[in-house]
Design an enzyme around this catalytic site. Structure first.
Site, PDB file in Angstrom:
ATOM      1  N   GLU A   1       1.039  -1.305   0.127  1.00  0.00           N
ATOM      2  CA  GLU A   1       0.350   0.135   0.073  1.00  0.00           C
ATOM      3  C   GLU A   1       1.000   1.173   0.047  1.00  0.00           C
ATOM      4  O   GLU A   1       1.593   1.633   0.994  1.00  0.00           O
ATOM      5  CB  GLU A   1      -0.855  -0.063   1.067  1.00  0.00           C
ATOM      6  CG  GLU A   1      -1.802  -1.341   1.209  1.00  0.00           C
ATOM      7  CD  GLU A   1      -2.476  -1.687   2.539  1.00  0.00           C
ATOM      8  OE1 GLU A   1      -2.641  -0.855   3.421  1.00  0.00           O
ATOM      9  OE2 GLU A   1      -3.127  -2.849   2.447  1.00  0.00           O
TER      10      GLU A   1
ATOM     11  N   GLU B   1      -5.198  -6.776   2.729  1.00  0.00           N
ATOM     12  CA  GLU B   1      -3.828  -7.574   2.945  1.00  0.00           C
ATOM     13  C   GLU B   1      -4.253  -8.762   2.977  1.00  0.00           C
ATOM     14  O   GLU B   1      -3.341  -9.502   2.548  1.00  0.00           O
ATOM     15  CB  GLU B   1      -3.467  -7.260   4.372  1.00  0.00           C
ATOM     16  CG  GLU B   1      -2.978  -5.904   4.763  1.00  0.00           C
ATOM     17  CD  GLU B   1      -4.045  -4.695   4.837  1.00  0.00           C
ATOM     18  OE1 GLU B   1      -5.360  -4.858   4.584  1.00  0.00           O
ATOM     19  OE2 GLU B   1      -3.597  -3.569   4.744  1.00  0.00           O
TER      20      GLU B   1
ATOM     21  N   ASP C   1       1.298  -4.654  12.302  1.00  0.00           N
ATOM     22  CA  ASP C   1       0.259  -5.198  12.694  1.00  0.00           C
ATOM     23  C   ASP C   1      -0.866  -5.434  11.793  1.00  0.00           C
ATOM     24  O   ASP C   1      -1.816  -6.159  11.966  1.00  0.00           O
ATOM     25  CB  ASP C   1      -0.281  -3.947  13.658  1.00  0.00           C
ATOM     26  CG  ASP C   1       0.553  -3.243  14.585  1.00  0.00           C
ATOM     27  OD1 ASP C   1       0.703  -3.472  15.718  1.00  0.00           O
ATOM     28  OD2 ASP C   1       1.239  -2.569  14.017  1.00  0.00           O
ATOM     29  N   PHE C   2      -0.829  -4.927  10.507  1.00  0.00           N
ATOM     30  CA  PHE C   2      -1.805  -5.165   9.361  1.00  0.00           C
ATOM     31  C   PHE C   2      -1.544  -6.556   8.905  1.00  0.00           C
ATOM     32  O   PHE C   2      -2.306  -7.191   8.266  1.00  0.00           O
ATOM     33  CB  PHE C   2      -1.676  -4.203   8.325  1.00  0.00           C
ATOM     34  CG  PHE C   2      -2.641  -2.830   8.704  1.00  0.00           C
ATOM     35  CD1 PHE C   2      -1.936  -2.079   9.707  1.00  0.00           C
ATOM     36  CD2 PHE C   2      -3.587  -2.549   7.871  1.00  0.00           C
ATOM     37  CE1 PHE C   2      -2.614  -0.885   9.963  1.00  0.00           C
ATOM     38  CE2 PHE C   2      -3.973  -1.294   8.256  1.00  0.00           C
ATOM     39  CZ  PHE C   2      -3.676  -0.413   9.232  1.00  0.00           C
TER      40      PHE C   2
ATOM     41  N   HIS D   1      -0.166  -0.412  16.535  1.00  0.00           N
ATOM     42  CA  HIS D   1       0.281   0.148  15.678  1.00  0.00           C
ATOM     43  C   HIS D   1       1.925   0.100  16.084  1.00  0.00           C
ATOM     44  O   HIS D   1       2.813   0.711  15.231  1.00  0.00           O
ATOM     45  CB  HIS D   1       0.093   1.710  15.134  1.00  0.00           C
ATOM     46  CG  HIS D   1      -0.902   1.932  14.080  1.00  0.00           C
ATOM     47  ND1 HIS D   1      -2.275   1.214  14.262  1.00  0.00           N
ATOM     48  CD2 HIS D   1      -0.988   2.511  12.939  1.00  0.00           C
ATOM     49  CE1 HIS D   1      -2.729   1.485  13.028  1.00  0.00           C
ATOM     50  NE2 HIS D   1      -2.249   2.506  12.391  1.00  0.00           N
TER      51      HIS D   1
END
Lengths: 344, 332
Positions: free
Chosen positions: A29, A60, A85-86, A129
């Site tokens: 991204e 994701e 974290d994503f 995050h």
């Protein structure tokens, strides 16, 4: 040797590897945006264009599977997550597909999906995050997981990942991006599973990953002034894990501190302690000390955040405790990552 | 690939039916096939109609109900049967089982077992083909249940925005295990119309009409091959037996006997046979001849699988990594 910043070392690795291997593409991204993932993908975009540096939709889960499919067909995707974290949204493709692909389809080839995952810690990034997921990914056979601490390792481990056929997760703490260090000009791979002795010492061993290597080195410098020799081991990769370098050091020092950027339970620090317990049952003169995150999510408020992350001061205290060494005057240490400022 | 004449399509459906019926009997009676197996009995027309519209070098990825697409794409029967028996010469070396069939030489890229994950893999494979400027396309088979997963929507979106040459093939058999579609997706909506929402052409086809499926798939593949981007087919069909396993599940309560019977009446093989009768009056005898041929072929594959060795236990770790050193000492 010339010096580069950690982010520049990554950029150089990407560019050199893309030049030598047309099957490599960068995907994530915003990887082609003006910021270019902390400057690490800007040069690749400039040199190779948007046919090889691909901005992906905010998907994701699918995009991780897409990387697996592309890798299964001979491409080498370098997937970038600006917040690790994503990656929880990508777990199925990384864990159920990439890690298992070679094995469950009968050992006829792997899927070389290389993942760069940025840890956002600092500036109040908070519970979702800030996390470093190396222990999570380190659990699964089939993956390599690395935690480069130095600019040279950031380049060398990435070069190695882009040349192997094993899916790899590289954890990059963003607090390291501006650190400088000597970096070879050529694309020289650094093998996974080989730790590095960052400081030699004979009194206590500190095994550290990523950012904590620098905190451990600062602790070692401070204790050297007290005549205490701290051996700092930069583990470099979590999986495969260099058991030999850990055991040889602990066999000499008889004392072990593990300093990590994730939680203690079932994590990297637990694994290192288990390796020592399994291999050197009689070697420890004192119980293992683990310096890890407290058992709560990352807070935002500045004093809470400062208390949350283990640092050089806590490593000093732990080493002194193991050595019955009394106290040292701790000057107000800033964390290595304290230079990270917002808004992002 | 299957002959694309109506007769050829029928022959391939009969072959797959014979394979699955024999394997189901063996699975039930012998208990030597020890892998969760999802039979496609009753829905052969989707696999045969679609795969007959592909080239050998096109790629097919599927979900767990994979035997029919594997065979229709030209996957090796012996290696499939050996895989079900967990043998060393299975298509995945006895590591994958029924839900991880693979035959790259036939263009069968792999079956996946977590709902919908094969969709994104096919998009990635198709993207790789496009990046290398080939004229090959990828196709992905999935069920109506998979269309509820987030990755289905994410994959359609990405494929559409990047014009990736992938055909999404939804085999809608109306049940996710025992849950009917009406309990899972809003009334008045369809899966094929969702694809239109992402800006790609989509078509709803009677999935038990092998010729209609073949024609629709040929158009979809041609669309992708010409560089127009993705295409979705929703093929309405029906699974006769239980979700997983060899048995009939009549009377357990999630669907009526009458419903099952009505779909058996719409058997794709019976239907194609009837359609051919005008031009081939002896088609029933022909089918019987084929059945005998196929039973012999399958019997030989089963005998071969049974005679094949299991993978040696010393090789347990093989394939976890590209080199043996990466598996950690003492970590078996």
């Amino acid at each position: 040797m010339r010096e580069l910043r950690y982010c520049e070392a990554i950029s150089e690795a990407i560019v050199q590897c893309m030049a030598e291997d047309p099957s490599i593409f960068v995907a994530g991204e915003g990887v082609d945006d003006p910021v270019g993932t902390h400057g690490t993908t800007k040069e690749a975009t400039r040199l190779f264009g948007r046919s090889r540096v691909l901005d992906l939709p905010n998907s994701e889960n699918a995009c991780a599977g897409v990387a697996v499919g592309a890798a299964a067909q001979g491409m080498r995707p370098l997937v970038v997550y600006t917040r690790q974290d994503f990656m929880f949204l990508a777990m199925d493709a990384v864990v159920n597909l990439a890690a298992k692909w070679r094995y469950m389809y009968g050992n006829k080839g792997g899927v070389p999906v290389v993942t760069r995952a940025v840890v956002g810690r600092g500036w109040g990034q908070g519970a979702t995050h800030s996390q470093s997921l190396h222990s999570v990914f380190g659990h699964f056979p089939g993956l390599y997981v690395a935690t480069p601490a130095s600019p040279a390792d950031a380049k060398g481990l990435l070069v190695q990942a882009l040349r192997l056929d094993t899916p790899t997760v590289l954890v990059e703490n963003r607090g390291l991006y501006q650190l400088t260090g000597p970096v070879p000009e050529e694309a020289v791979p650094i093998p996974f599973g080989r730790g590095r002795i960052a400081r030699h010492g004979s009194d206590v061993t500190v095994v550290a990953a990523s950012l904590m290597v620098h905190e451990a080195e600062r602790a070692a410098d401070l204790l050297a002034g007290q005549g205490i020799g701290v051996e700092v081991i930069d583990i470099r990769s979590i999986r495969p894990l260099d058991e030999t370098i850990v055991c040889e050091s602990v066999a000499r020092t008889g004392r072990l501190v593990v300093a990590d950027t994730s939680w203690a339970r079932y994590g990297f620090s637990a694994e290192v302690a288990a390796v020592v317990a399994e291999n050197l049952p009689g070697a420890l003169r004192k119980p293992v000390r683990r310096l890890t995150l407290p058992d709560c999510p990352a807070p935002v408020s500045m004093p809470l955040e400062q208390a949350f992350h283990p640092n050089a001061g806590r490593i000093v205290e732990a080493c002194l405790d193991l050595l019955d060494g009394g106290e040292v005057e701790l000057s107000a240490f800033d964390d290595v990552a304290s230079g990270v400022v917002g808004p992002y | 690939m299957t002959s694309t004449t109506h007769r050829g399509l029928l022959r391939e459906m009969v072959r797959i039916r014979c394979v699955e019926e024999m394997l189901a009997d063996l699975y039930r009676d012998e208990r030597e096939i020890r892998t969760p197996t999802h039979f496609s009995i009753g829905q052969e027309a989707t696999a045969v109609g679609v795969c007959s519209a592909t080239r050998k070098d096109d790629l097919v990825y599927t979900g767990h109900r994979c035997h029919a697409p594997y065979l229709a794409k030209g996957g090796d029967l012996k290696r499939m049967v050996s895989e079900l028996y967990g043998k060393q010469d299975g298509c995945a070396g006895g590591r994958g089982g029924s839900m991880h069939l693979v035959d790259l030489a036939a263009g069968f890229g792999g079956a996946t077992a977590i709902l919908a994950e094969g969709i994104s893999v096919a998009v990635g494979a198709a993207w790789a083909l496009a990046m290398r400027s080939t004229s090959r396309v990828a196709l992905t088979f999935f069920g109506d249940g998979a269309a509820e997963e987030g990755t289905f929507h994410e994959s359609l979106n990405l494929a559409a925005v990047r014009k990736i040459p992938v055909v999404f093939v939804c085999e809608n058999n109306n049940y996710s295990i025992h849950s009917p579609l009406a309990a899972r997706q809003p009334a008045g909506t369809t899966i094929w119309q969702r694809a239109q929402g992402y800006g790609m052409p989509a078509e709803y086809v009677d999935g038990n009409d092998v010729l209609a499926v073949h024609r629709a798939a040929a158009a979809a593949v041609e669309w992708c091959r010409a560089g127009n981007g993705p295409y979705l087919l929703e093929l309405r069909t029906y699974r006769w037996r239980e979700h997983v396993g060899p048995n009939w599940d009549r009377g357990i309560g999630y669907r009526t006997e009458a419903e099952v019977d009505s779909w058996i009446d719409r058997c794709p093989i019976r239907r194609a046979t009837a359609a051919l009768r005008a031009e081939e009056p002896a088609v029933d005898e022909l089918v019987d001849t084929w059945r005998a041929e196929f039973d012999a072929e399958i019997g030989a594959a089963v005998a071969h699988a049974k005679a094949s060795p299991f993978p040696p236990v010393e090789d347990l770790l093989d394939g976890a990594y590209e080199d043996a050193l990466s598996s950690q000492p003492g970590r078996r």
